[in-house]
Every structure is written in C-alpha cells, then in structure tokens.
Design a protein around this motif. Structure first.
Motif, PDB file in Angstrom:
ATOM      1  N   PRO A   1       0.826  -1.212   0.000  1.00  0.00           N
ATOM      2  CA  PRO A   1       0.000   0.000   0.000  1.00  0.00           C
ATOM      3  C   PRO A   1       0.863   1.266   0.000  1.00  0.00           C
ATOM      4  O   PRO A   1       1.988   1.257   0.513  1.00  0.00           O
ATOM      5  CB  PRO A   1      -0.793  -0.120   1.313  1.00  0.00           C
ATOM      6  CG  PRO A   1      -0.721  -1.558   1.680  1.00  0.00           C
ATOM      7  CD  PRO A   1       0.575  -2.067   1.165  1.00  0.00           C
ATOM      8  N   GLU A   2       0.339   2.329  -0.564  1.00  0.00           N
ATOM      9  CA  GLU A   2       1.075   3.595  -0.606  1.00  0.00           C
ATOM     10  C   GLU A   2       1.419   4.099   0.785  1.00  0.00           C
ATOM     11  O   GLU A   2       2.397   4.835   0.971  1.00  0.00           O
ATOM     12  CB  GLU A   2       0.261   4.651  -1.356  1.00  0.00           C
ATOM     13  CG  GLU A   2       0.132   4.396  -2.851  1.00  0.00           C
ATOM     14  CD  GLU A   2      -0.587   5.530  -3.556  1.00  0.00           C
ATOM     15  OE1 GLU A   2      -0.876   6.552  -2.883  1.00  0.00           O
ATOM     16  OE2 GLU A   2      -0.853   5.409  -4.758  1.00  0.00           O
ATOM     17  N   THR A   3       0.616   3.734   1.758  1.00  0.00           N
ATOM     18  CA  THR A   3       0.821   4.211   3.122  1.00  0.00           C
ATOM     19  C   THR A   3       1.925   3.448   3.855  1.00  0.00           C
ATOM     20  O   THR A   3       2.219   3.744   5.015  1.00  0.00           O
ATOM     21  CB  THR A   3      -0.479   4.079   3.930  1.00  0.00           C
ATOM     22  OG1 THR A   3      -0.928   2.713   3.870  1.00  0.00           O
ATOM     23  CG2 THR A   3      -1.552   4.996   3.372  1.00  0.00           C
ATOM     24  N   TYR A   4       2.530   2.469   3.202  1.00  0.00           N
ATOM     25  CA  TYR A   4       3.547   1.633   3.837  1.00  0.00           C
ATOM     26  C   TYR A   4       4.959   2.070   3.441  1.00  0.00           C
ATOM     27  O   TYR A   4       5.197   2.550   2.327  1.00  0.00           O
ATOM     28  CB  TYR A   4       3.358   0.165   3.460  1.00  0.00           C
ATOM     29  CG  TYR A   4       2.557  -0.613   4.477  1.00  0.00           C
ATOM     30  CD1 TYR A   4       3.101  -1.700   5.143  1.00  0.00           C
ATOM     31  CD2 TYR A   4       1.245  -0.245   4.773  1.00  0.00           C
ATOM     32  CE1 TYR A   4       2.360  -2.423   6.077  1.00  0.00           C
ATOM     33  CE2 TYR A   4       0.494  -0.952   5.704  1.00  0.00           C
ATOM     34  CZ  TYR A   4       1.060  -2.037   6.353  1.00  0.00           C
ATOM     35  OH  TYR A   4       0.329  -2.745   7.290  1.00  0.00           O
TER      36      TYR A   4
END
Length: 572
Positions: free
Chosen positions: A73-76
């Motif tokens: 995920p982009e948030t990782y």
C-alpha cells in the motif's frame, strides 16, 4: 590568512562529492536541531546522509522498486536487511510498550515480512529480508535500522538495482503476529566472504600488534580473532547479543558518555543498564562502582558486561582502565572497550579489554565514503573459550565486499593521516584552551585528553613511538564548551568548516552534538549535563587541512562570539 569560505551546498557531502559518500553539510545550529527533529523540508534537501540514519539514495531507490514489486500500500514504508533475524528484531522493537511511544507501536498484523532474491553476479544470489510497516508508525520500526546498524549498504543496493530484472519474490508472507523465528522463514544466503574481508582483518591485526604494551598478548592475534560487520553499531549489537546469551542474568554496566545509539541499545536490553556518568578524576567512580559490584555479588549476581568508550564521545574523558581491569577480575565481568576515538594508531587496550569494538568507518577509513565495524577478541582473554565459539558459529556475513575492499584500500594511508589528525587536533585544542584561560573569551573549557584530569589514564595505554609512527597522540576529536548557548551558537554559525555528524574524515567537521542529538529528549539532556555533556558544546572532528588554516578559521569564529559577549556585557 583569509578564512576559507565553504561553497558546498546545504545537504551535499564533503568533497569530493561522489556516490556512496556518508557525510552531509548542514550549516547552522538550528539546522542541526532540525535534522534531529526529522524536519521534512531539510530532509528533502539532503543529497547524501550518514547511512545508519535511514535508507537514502540507492537504498531508497531499491526500497521504492521493491515497494512496487511487492504491491505494498502507498501508506507503507519498508527497510531491507540480509540477516533474517531482522524479522524477530522488528517484532520485539515495534511492540515494546516500555520504550516506544503509544502512537509508534505497530499492531502486529500491520507489520509485514517478505523475502526476495536478486542475483548480483553469476555466483551470488542475495536474499533480502524486508520489513514493511505503516508510515505513521515509522519511528516504532526504523530504530531497528538506526540502533543496530545492520541495514544494507548503498553499494549493495546499487548492485541489486543493476539486476532488478532478475528479481524473484519468494512465496513467503508473514506478519508481526506470526512466528518468524529462523526455522520458519526462507533460509538466507548472506553475502560472500572475499579476499577483501581477509585482507581487512589482517590489516586490523597488523595495527593492533603495532608497538604493543604486552608483546605476548599481541603476538597471539590472528585474523581469525577479528569479526567484520557493516557498521560499528552492528559490531556492538552482534557482540551484545552474544554476551547476553552467555551471561543473561545481569545488567550492563556503562561508564561515562557514550554514543547516542549505544546508550539506547544498552538501556533497552532485557536487564537494563547501570550507568555511571561521571568518570573524571574528581569523581568517586570506582568507589561507587565497587559498592555496586559488591552489592550485586551479595545478591548472587554479576554484570553481563562493562562497556566504555575510550576516550568517551563527545567529552573525551578517559576511564582508568588499569583499575577497571582489577575490578573485572575480582568481580567476574568482561570489559568491552570501544576504541574508535583513541584509535589503533594511538592506543593499545589489548592488555585490559576482553573485547575491542571499533567503528572502522571513522579514522581507519578516513575518507567518509564507506562504512564498517570490527570486533577484536583476543585469544588471551578468559572470555575467549566461551565467546569465540559462539561468535564463530553464529556469524553470518552481512558486510558487502566492495565496502570492505574500499575500506581496506583507504586504510593504507591510515598511519600517515593519523599523524596529521593528531597534530592538527592538538594544535587546535591548545589554541582553544588558551582562550578558555582568558576571562574575556566566550570559551569556557576544552575537552581533549591532554587538557583533562584523566590524561594519565589515556597515557597509560598510549602506544610507544615507532619509526613509522613516531608521535602517537590523542586522536582527531575534541569538544569546546561555551559560557552560554547564545555564545555557542554565535561561534558555530560563524565557523567556516563543514558542519554535520561524523568523525575521522579528511576534512574538519563540527556539530552541536549534545543539543542537536539529545536536545529533543529533555530529561536525557538534563542528565547528560551532570557529567559534562552540555548543550553549550560544539564537537569538532579535526581534518587534514593545514594547521594555519584551522587556527585562523576557529579564531575568526571565536572573535565573533567574543564580540557578542562584549555587547551582551555592556548591555547589562
């Protein structure tokens, strides 16, 4: 002579600027503090960084590529290692509610582990162990990169990037809630051991045997007594793990000022640490230490080990190692000495240390373009029969051979450079010490071994002169105390040298080490002041410039601070 103006842009490395440099110039006191805060505006301007601070340059590029390949995920975010125990380390670190802030704790199911393989040559396939985590919890995970020093190097990352089209993603997925101990994850490949590793180990033995204080002890050394690691902190970390395996019951006794990451490693160990901060000649260190040791003995306990930097970073105090050795023999604990600052050229701690750890990134390398750490275990120490087999059987190479090769090459000029570093640092410290005697000067004190009351302790382990190195000295590092934070800032902001962390480089570096590094931890900062690591202090790693240039540069900055003091005095 006119003061030389630094033309290097903010965020760029010491010249010559090239890939894999490990320094960065960040001029100004407040800029240094912004670095410690992780100011995103400053970080966006850094073209290089000290590699243990976090993934950068080629490592960041590889991280981005693997992030995409793994469909994270982009948030990782993610960090990359070659040792599979990085998974269990991340599990423990990210869930430790005693030391992590609540907002930094990572829910076990949100911590992800993956394994990939990249062939970096026809013979070598490198398996990379990837820890992925939500970026909002990053401080609860990246400490495993910063405090333990085992993250991949930029050279290894570059080699992996060059062969990314041959990437294989292994069919393994796990989270922080799973059992990721070694039997349950894909077997590692580690990194090949080469002639560069053998040559570097031989070089360290050669230097350790130079002009020995105890010829019998020195003559027992061989390259098999040296273990190499990717950084100095990695050497401390791997040794720490081995020692608490052998001696799991006691606290770690830590003497004096020690490096920030080392301090946190020790305090977070299973049984914690007992820290004795004041170690100068006026302190009652050994009375307090023996009282503590006797109390532990009466309870049936003993320390896991005792750790000291010699001399200490950043205040250059030298513990009485001869007296410490007597206590170690009496109360049965090993002595671990980090000799990075004194350095192989100048001091011989073999007769008093059970193990010597060194950040060979510093003056042994000397050019701020590669990393490395070493651990020297003399076979003469009583610890050797138990520790040597454990280190040997658990050692897995994490040190990339191009890094080892460059460091070996750099080390060939080590003694010549050390002679200049010693001479320059002594001249500069002598000038600054004369300023400290002048009531009109803002300089309050100079911390450098020959100007401290622990000088006899340093001299007791100084090597004898030899034809190839006739003037052993006190190393490249010193610190300067000022009468106030305001005057220290004025000095620093007018000091035309490279400004940033690191020591032992070819060019002079200054840094407000205590205020910048510890200033964000108010309680710790107050504690450090109790033994002389003051916020009004500038740490200086002297380089290879001419003595005249150095003195003129520092004199200019002192005069600026002197003028500021005069104005403040007249206003009052």
């Amino acid at each position: 002579m006119p003061v030389k103006v630094i033309t290097t842009e903010l965020g760029h490395s010491l010249p010559p600027e090239q890939p894999h440099n490990i320094t960065f110039h960040i001029p100004g006191w407040e800029t240094a503090k912004a670095l410690r805060r992780g100011d995103p505006n400053l970080l966006s301007k850094l073209s290089s960084i000290y590699p243990r601070f976090g993934p950068w340059c080629e490592v960041r590029q590889l991280s981005t590529a693997l992030h995409k390949a793994l469909s994270l995920p982009e948030t990782y975010g993610l960090i990359i290692f070659v040792h599979p125990d990085s998974f269990t380390t991340a599990q423990r670190y990210s869930s430790d509610g005693k030391w992590r802030k609540p907002e930094h704790l990572v829910p076990p199911s949100d911590l992800w582990f993956r394994v990939v393989e990249i062939p970096i040559s026809s013979e070598d396939k490198v398996r990379l162990y990837i820890t992925a985590f939500p970026q909002k919890h990053a401080p609860g995970v990246v400490g495993t990169w910063q405090n333990y020093g085992c993250g991949i190097s930029s050279r290894l990352a570059a080699a992996c990037l060059a062969h990314l089209d041959s990437l294989t993603i292994l069919p393994f997925t796990a989270t922080g809630a799973d059992d990721v101990s070694l039997p349950n994850i894909p077997e590692p490949t580690y990194l090949p051991l080469t002639e560069a590793h053998t040559g570097l180990k031989s070089r360290i033995v050669e230097l350790a045997q130079r002009s020995p204080l105890d010829k019998e002890t020195a003559n027992l050394l061989s390259p098999e007594n040296v273990f190499l690691y990717p950084t100095g902190m990695a050497a401390v970390w791997r040794l720490h793990n081995a020692l608490i395996t052998l001696r799991p019951e006691g606290e770690i006794v830590v003497l004096g000022s020690v490096f920030h990451n080392s301090y946190h490693l020790f305090e977070e160990s299973p049984n914690g640490m007992k820290h004795f901060g004041s170690c100068d000649a006026k302190s009652n260190l050994f009375d307090e230490l023996e009282k503590y040791l006797e109390g532990e003995k009466q309870k049936g306990g003993r320390p896991a080990y005792c750790f000291a930097e010699f001399p200490s970073n950043p205040i250059l105090v030298s513990v009485d190692l001869v007296r410490l050795r007597k206590l170690a023999d009496k109360y049965d604990f090993p002595i671990i000495i980090d000799d990075t600052i004194g350095s192989f050229a100048n001091i011989d701690v073999l007769p008093v240390a059970d193990v010597i750890v060194t950040s060979i990134t510093k003056s042994l390398s000397g050019y701020a373009n590669c990393m490395g750490g070493s651990l020297l275990l003399p076979p003469s120490t009583p610890l050797s029969p138990s520790l040597s087999p454990l280190l040997t059987t658990t050692f897995r190479n994490e040190y990339f051979h191009p890094d080892a090769s460059l460091l070996l090459s750099n080390s060939q000029s080590y003694l010549a450079r050390s002679a200049t570093l010693n001479s320059n640092a002594l001249s500069l410290a002598t000038y600054l010490n004369s300023e400290a005697q002048d009531p009109s000067s803002p300089v309050k004190a100079v911390f450098y071994p020959p100007f401290l009351d622990t000088k006899p302790n340093y001299d007791a382990v100084m090597r004898a002169p030899t034809p190839e190195f006739p003037n052993p000295g006190y190393g490249c590092l010193l610190a300067v105390d000022f009468e106030s934070l305001d005057l220290a800032k004025t000095f620093y902001d007018n000091l035309s040298v490279y400004q940033g962390p690191h020591l032992g480089a070819h060019l002079t570096l200054a840094f407000p080490f205590n205020d910048a590094i510890w200033g964000v931890e108010p309680e710790a900062a107050e504690y450090l002041k109790t033994f002389g690591a003051n916020p009004e202090q500038v740490r200086v790693s002297v380089g290879l410039e001419s003595e005249e240039e150095l003195i003129d540069t520092f004199k200019y900055a002192v005069e600026k601070a002197k003028g500021k003091k005069k104005r403040l005095t007249s206003q009052n």
